[in-house]
Design a protein around this motif. Structure first.
Motif, PDB file in Angstrom:
ATOM      1  N   LEU A  14       0.841  -1.194   0.000  1.00 20.39           N
ATOM      2  CA  LEU A  14       0.000   0.000   0.000  1.00 20.39           C
ATOM      3  C   LEU A  14       0.879   1.248   0.000  1.00 20.39           C
ATOM      4  O   LEU A  14       1.901   1.291   0.690  1.00 20.39           O
ATOM      5  N   TYR A  15       0.458   2.249  -0.742  1.00 18.85           N
ATOM      6  CA  TYR A  15       1.155   3.536  -0.778  1.00 18.85           C
ATOM      7  C   TYR A  15       0.142   4.628  -0.484  1.00 18.85           C
ATOM      8  O   TYR A  15      -0.953   4.637  -1.047  1.00 18.85           O
ATOM      9  N   THR A  16       0.518   5.566   0.372  1.00 20.82           N
ATOM     10  CA  THR A  16      -0.343   6.689   0.734  1.00 20.82           C
ATOM     11  C   THR A  16       0.276   7.981   0.221  1.00 20.82           C
ATOM     12  O   THR A  16       1.480   8.185   0.333  1.00 20.82           O
ATOM     13  N   ASP A  21      -4.763  16.998  -7.675  1.00 19.94           N
ATOM     14  CA  ASP A  21      -5.342  16.458  -8.908  1.00 19.94           C
ATOM     15  C   ASP A  21      -5.164  14.945  -8.927  1.00 19.94           C
ATOM     16  O   ASP A  21      -4.138  14.424  -9.383  1.00 19.94           O
ATOM     17  N   ILE A  22      -6.163  14.231  -8.446  1.00 21.75           N
ATOM     18  CA  ILE A  22      -6.044  12.779  -8.274  1.00 21.75           C
ATOM     19  C   ILE A  22      -5.899  12.050  -9.602  1.00 21.75           C
ATOM     20  O   ILE A  22      -5.136  11.091  -9.709  1.00 21.75           O
ATOM     21  N   GLU A  23      -6.609  12.481 -10.635  1.00 24.35           N
ATOM     22  CA  GLU A  23      -6.515  11.800 -11.930  1.00 24.35           C
ATOM     23  C   GLU A  23      -5.105  11.907 -12.509  1.00 24.35           C
ATOM     24  O   GLU A  23      -4.553  10.925 -13.005  1.00 24.35           O
ATOM     25  N   LYS A  24      -4.534  13.096 -12.441  1.00 20.07           N
ATOM     26  CA  LYS A  24      -3.176  13.304 -12.937  1.00 20.07           C
ATOM     27  C   LYS A  24      -2.172  12.478 -12.140  1.00 20.07           C
ATOM     28  O   LYS A  24      -1.264  11.864 -12.699  1.00 20.07           O
ATOM     29  N   ARG A  25      -2.355  12.446 -10.829  1.00 20.69           N
ATOM     30  CA  ARG A  25      -1.426  11.705  -9.969  1.00 20.69           C
ATOM     31  C   ARG A  25      -1.483  10.211 -10.234  1.00 20.69           C
ATOM     32  O   ARG A  25      -0.450   9.536 -10.302  1.00 20.69           O
ATOM     33  N   LEU A  26      -2.692   9.665 -10.402  1.00 22.89           N
ATOM     34  CA  LEU A  26      -2.810   8.234 -10.690  1.00 22.89           C
ATOM     35  C   LEU A  26      -2.180   7.897 -12.039  1.00 22.89           C
ATOM     36  O   LEU A  26      -1.530   6.859 -12.189  1.00 22.89           O
ATOM     37  N   LYS A  27      -2.359   8.777 -13.005  1.00 24.02           N
ATOM     38  CA  LYS A  27      -1.744   8.559 -14.313  1.00 24.02           C
ATOM     39  C   LYS A  27      -0.221   8.529 -14.174  1.00 24.02           C
ATOM     40  O   LYS A  27       0.447   7.685 -14.787  1.00 24.02           O
ATOM     41  N   MET A  28       0.322   9.432 -13.365  1.00 20.47           N
ATOM     42  CA  MET A  28       1.771   9.444 -13.137  1.00 20.47           C
ATOM     43  C   MET A  28       2.230   8.138 -12.497  1.00 20.47           C
ATOM     44  O   MET A  28       3.220   7.540 -12.921  1.00 20.47           O
ATOM     45  N   HIS A  29       1.503   7.685 -11.467  1.00 18.49           N
ATOM     46  CA  HIS A  29       1.862   6.426 -10.805  1.00 18.49           C
ATOM     47  C   HIS A  29       1.821   5.268 -11.799  1.00 18.49           C
ATOM     48  O   HIS A  29       2.679   4.388 -11.766  1.00 18.49           O
ATOM     49  N   ASN A  30       0.830   5.254 -12.666  1.00 22.07           N
ATOM     50  CA  ASN A  30       0.635   4.118 -13.566  1.00 22.07           C
ATOM     51  C   ASN A  30       1.445   4.177 -14.854  1.00 22.07           C
ATOM     52  O   ASN A  30       1.357   3.267 -15.683  1.00 22.07           O
ATOM     53  N   THR A  31       2.256   5.213 -15.008  1.00 22.24           N
ATOM     54  CA  THR A  31       3.154   5.280 -16.159  1.00 22.24           C
ATOM     55  C   THR A  31       4.619   5.266 -15.712  1.00 22.24           C
ATOM     56  O   THR A  31       5.513   5.502 -16.521  1.00 22.24           O
ATOM     57  N   CYS A  35       6.112   8.629  -7.713  1.00 25.12           N
ATOM     58  CA  CYS A  35       7.160   8.622  -6.695  1.00 25.12           C
ATOM     59  C   CYS A  35       8.070   7.403  -6.860  1.00 25.12           C
ATOM     60  O   CYS A  35       7.743   6.450  -7.558  1.00 25.12           O
ATOM     61  N   LYS A  36       9.188   7.452  -6.216  1.00 21.79           N
ATOM     62  CA  LYS A  36      10.178   6.378  -6.310  1.00 21.79           C
ATOM     63  C   LYS A  36       9.590   5.029  -5.890  1.00 21.79           C
ATOM     64  O   LYS A  36       9.870   4.000  -6.506  1.00 21.79           O
ATOM     65  N   TYR A  37       8.756   5.035  -4.858  1.00 22.49           N
ATOM     66  CA  TYR A  37       8.194   3.787  -4.349  1.00 22.49           C
ATOM     67  C   TYR A  37       7.335   3.081  -5.395  1.00 22.49           C
ATOM     68  O   TYR A  37       7.444   1.876  -5.584  1.00 22.49           O
ATOM     69  N   THR A  38       6.461   3.820  -6.059  1.00 21.73           N
ATOM     70  CA  THR A  38       5.538   3.179  -7.002  1.00 21.73           C
ATOM     71  C   THR A  38       6.140   2.959  -8.379  1.00 21.73           C
ATOM     72  O   THR A  38       5.594   2.193  -9.169  1.00 21.73           O
ATOM     73  N   ARG A  39       7.252   3.604  -8.685  1.00 21.02           N
ATOM     74  CA  ARG A  39       7.878   3.437 -10.000  1.00 21.02           C
ATOM     75  C   ARG A  39       8.185   1.987 -10.317  1.00 21.02           C
ATOM     76  O   ARG A  39       8.060   1.563 -11.464  1.00 21.02           O
TER      77      ARG A  39
END
Length: 80
Positions: A14-16, A21-31, A35-39
């Protein structure tokens, strides 16, 4: 308006985080640009989302959630 969120990564962790802008942030995580953790753990799936009025309150709430145990975080996920 800010959002505090918890995502589940592909490895089940889990990452908190918080963002205006939640949509933009999720797109960043999923591409792989988040952040370093989810990359290294994408794709991620949003499991919890909370609206917060100010950046300061969002950062405080994010910090509070990050201090919780995994079990306590799962309890938050199951309470919504």
């Amino acid at each position: 308006m800010y959002y505090v969120y918890i995502v589940e990564c592909k490895d089940g962790t889990l990452y908190t985080g918080c963002t205006p802008d939640i949509e933009k942030r999720l797109k960043m995580h999923n591409t792989g640009k988040g952040c370093k953790y989810t990359r290294a753990r994408y794709p991620v799936v949003i499991k919890y989302l909370e609206k917060v009025e100010t950046r300061s309150k969002a950062l405080q709430r994010e910090y509070f959630i990050k201090q919780l145990s995994r079990e306590d975080k799962l309890a938050i996920l199951n309470s919504k």
